[in-house]
Scaffold this active site. Structure first.
Site, short mmCIF file in Angstrom:
data_model
loop_
_atom_site.label_atom_id
_atom_site.label_comp_id
_atom_site.label_asym_id
_atom_site.label_seq_id
_atom_site.Cartn_x
_atom_site.Cartn_y
_atom_site.Cartn_z
N HIS A 20 0.87 -1.19 0.00
CA HIS A 20 0.00 0.00 0.00
C HIS A 20 0.89 1.23 0.00
O HIS A 20 1.41 1.63 1.05
CB HIS A 20 -0.91 0.00 1.24
CG HIS A 20 -1.93 1.09 1.21
ND1 HIS A 20 -3.26 0.87 1.47
CD2 HIS A 20 -1.83 2.42 0.93
CE1 HIS A 20 -3.94 2.00 1.36
NE2 HIS A 20 -3.08 2.96 1.05
N HIS A 22 1.63 5.31 -1.73
CA HIS A 22 1.29 6.48 -2.55
C HIS A 22 2.60 7.12 -3.02
O HIS A 22 3.45 7.45 -2.19
CB HIS A 22 0.50 7.50 -1.73
CG HIS A 22 -0.80 6.96 -1.21
ND1 HIS A 22 -1.96 7.05 -1.92
CD2 HIS A 22 -1.09 6.29 -0.06
CE1 HIS A 22 -2.95 6.47 -1.23
NE2 HIS A 22 -2.43 6.00 -0.10
N LYS A 105 -8.95 -0.28 -6.22
CA LYS A 105 -9.06 0.31 -4.90
C LYS A 105 -10.43 0.94 -4.74
O LYS A 105 -10.85 1.73 -5.58
CB LYS A 105 -7.97 1.38 -4.73
CG LYS A 105 -8.01 2.13 -3.40
CD LYS A 105 -7.56 1.27 -2.23
CE LYS A 105 -7.73 1.98 -0.88
NZ LYS A 105 -6.78 3.05 -0.63
N HIS A 142 -10.63 0.84 1.36
CA HIS A 142 -10.51 1.81 2.47
C HIS A 142 -11.77 1.63 3.30
O HIS A 142 -12.85 2.09 2.92
CB HIS A 142 -10.40 3.24 1.93
CG HIS A 142 -10.23 4.26 3.01
ND1 HIS A 142 -9.11 5.05 3.14
CD2 HIS A 142 -11.05 4.60 4.04
CE1 HIS A 142 -9.25 5.84 4.20
NE2 HIS A 142 -10.42 5.59 4.77
N HIS A 180 -4.95 -0.78 5.51
CA HIS A 180 -4.58 -0.03 6.71
C HIS A 180 -5.57 -0.22 7.86
O HIS A 180 -6.25 0.71 8.29
CB HIS A 180 -4.39 1.46 6.41
CG HIS A 180 -5.41 2.09 5.49
ND1 HIS A 180 -6.75 2.01 5.71
CD2 HIS A 180 -5.26 2.80 4.36
CE1 HIS A 180 -7.39 2.66 4.74
NE2 HIS A 180 -6.50 3.14 3.92
N LEU A 225 -5.40 9.10 7.85
CA LEU A 225 -6.71 8.48 7.78
C LEU A 225 -6.57 7.05 7.27
O LEU A 225 -5.84 6.84 6.31
CB LEU A 225 -7.65 9.26 6.85
CG LEU A 225 -8.16 10.59 7.41
CD1 LEU A 225 -8.92 11.36 6.34
CD2 LEU A 225 -9.04 10.36 8.64
N ASP A 253 1.10 2.51 3.60
CA ASP A 253 0.25 3.68 3.37
C ASP A 253 1.07 4.96 3.49
O ASP A 253 0.56 6.01 3.90
CB ASP A 253 -0.96 3.72 4.31
CG ASP A 253 -2.03 4.72 3.82
OD1 ASP A 253 -1.98 5.13 2.66
OD2 ASP A 253 -2.90 5.08 4.63
N ALA A 269 -4.15 14.66 5.50
CA ALA A 269 -3.98 13.39 6.21
C ALA A 269 -2.90 12.55 5.53
O ALA A 269 -2.89 12.45 4.31
CB ALA A 269 -5.30 12.62 6.21
ZN LIG Z 1 -3.63 4.99 1.35
#
Ligand SMILES: [Zn+2]
Length: 349
Positions: A20, A22, A105, A142, A180, A225, A253, A269
């Site tokens: 996970h 970004h 996702k 999520h 997460h 988050l 994450d 976040a």
């Molecule tokens: Zn994420």
């Protein structure tokens, strides 16, 4: 915390993967991809760009931009995902599977950074989910409701009842990753949900409870988050991650934001952990004397669930106190990594 006399001072693992991650785009991407490439063999790349990645073609183009940012001499494989929307056509799933995309996702609309295009009602996506189940693509969730009437700290538990349980019943063989995970309810659910359900757990949710956000003043770099929860939940996550169960695996994450956008009246976040991810996880496992469980969690359970081969090369960590840089360059701005300016006790060699 006292260290047992037989605790090891070096730790060699099959190279981990981050399921996970970004990495944004453009100059931001070029700044952060080398951090992950140094640590990880692969990473599941989140599709929440603006606009989001919703076609196989966009995913393949994004993959090329990521690969172009991998430093010479490193091997790093981006595993691509698409952003599920109410309107993503089922026909796109066959194209995505053929192109090597592994997952979609699901963001409930408005749940987090760049999630405005997310799903308003899961039932709108059922034809697409059927195509995913057929082609073996994973659904990454999520898992928070966005209902403003639900307390922010309860949104994961409510999501399980309202969305996960019915979804699991309607698609019994769709592989689902609860991303997460942050609560005891989530850990209990995933542990008992059967072989088609797994979860990623971040390093920050293993190391911190919600007090971290408020210690000595508001601490925006600990705001993410789903938000950090009570200590009872952190302990349940540590238990799950160190249990040896193949249902739980590493997903940082790591979410880069320019420091001035976190230190702001409407702070973004996300915690940036990619540059020290495996060291942070080692600290969490070490804190409960379970370092021998780290390799399964970091390097085996993820590829096994994704039906990909495990990595074959290794990394080595040594027990050595060092200070995490307070800032790292991020295009025209800077990033402030989690624990910047503080000491870590494990170091990637
Ligand atoms: Zn994420």
């Amino acid at each position: 915390m006292t260290r047992p006399a037989d605790a090891p001072d070096t730790l060699t693992l099959i190279r981990p993967d981050d399921w996970h991650l970004h990495v944004r785009d453009g100059a931001a991407l070029e700044a952060v991809v080398p951090h992950s490439a140094r640590q990880m063999g692969r990473a599941l790349i989140m599709p929440n760009l603006r606009p989001p990645v919703t076609t196989a073609q966009q995913a393949m183009a994004y993959r090329e931009r990521i690969l172009a940012a991998v430093p010479a001499g490193e091997t790093f494989e981006p595993v691509m995902s698409l952003y599920l929307t109410d309107k993503l056509p089922p026909e796109e799933i066959a194209l995505a599977a053929k192109a090597g995309v592994r997952a979609l996702k699901l963001y409930p609309a408005g749940a987090t950074t760049n999630s405005d295009a997310g799903v308003t009602d899961i039932r709108h996506t059922y034809k697409t989910l059927e195509a995913m189940q057929k082609h073996g693509l994973l659904l990454l969730i999520h898992g928070e409701v966005t209902d403003p009437a639900i307390d922010l700290f309860d949104r994961e538990a409510v999501f399980i009842d309202r969305v996960m349980i019915p979804l699991r019943r309607d698609f019994p063989e769709l592989k689902i990753v609860f991303e997460h995970l942050t609560t005891k309810e989530g850990a209990d659910y995933v542990r008992d949900a059967g072989p088609f359900t797994a979860a990623t757990i971040t390093a920050h949710h293993l190391l911190y409870n919600r007090n971290a956000i408020f210690t000595g003043g508001i601490r925006p770099h600990y705001y993410c988050l789903p938000v950090l929860k009570r200590e009872i939940h952190r302990l349940a996550l540590v238990d799950a991650a160190t249990s040896g169960s193949a249902r739980f695996f590493l997903g940082t994450d790591s979410a880069p934001h320019a420091a001035q956008l976190k230190e702001h009246a409407f702070g973004c976040a996300g915690c940036y952990t990619a540059s020290t991810a495996i060291e942070l996880y080692a600290e969490a496992f070490d804190s409960v004397g379970q370092l021998d469980k780290l390799e399964g969690f970091a390097s085996f359970h993820g590829p096994d669930f994704y039906a990909l081969p495990r990595n074959t090369d290794t990394i080595t960590l040594k027990r050595e106190a060092w200070t995490v840089p307070e800032t790292v360059p991020y295009g025209d701005a800077v990033l402030k990594p989690l624990r910047g300016g503080d000491t870590l006790n494990w170091k990637l060699v």
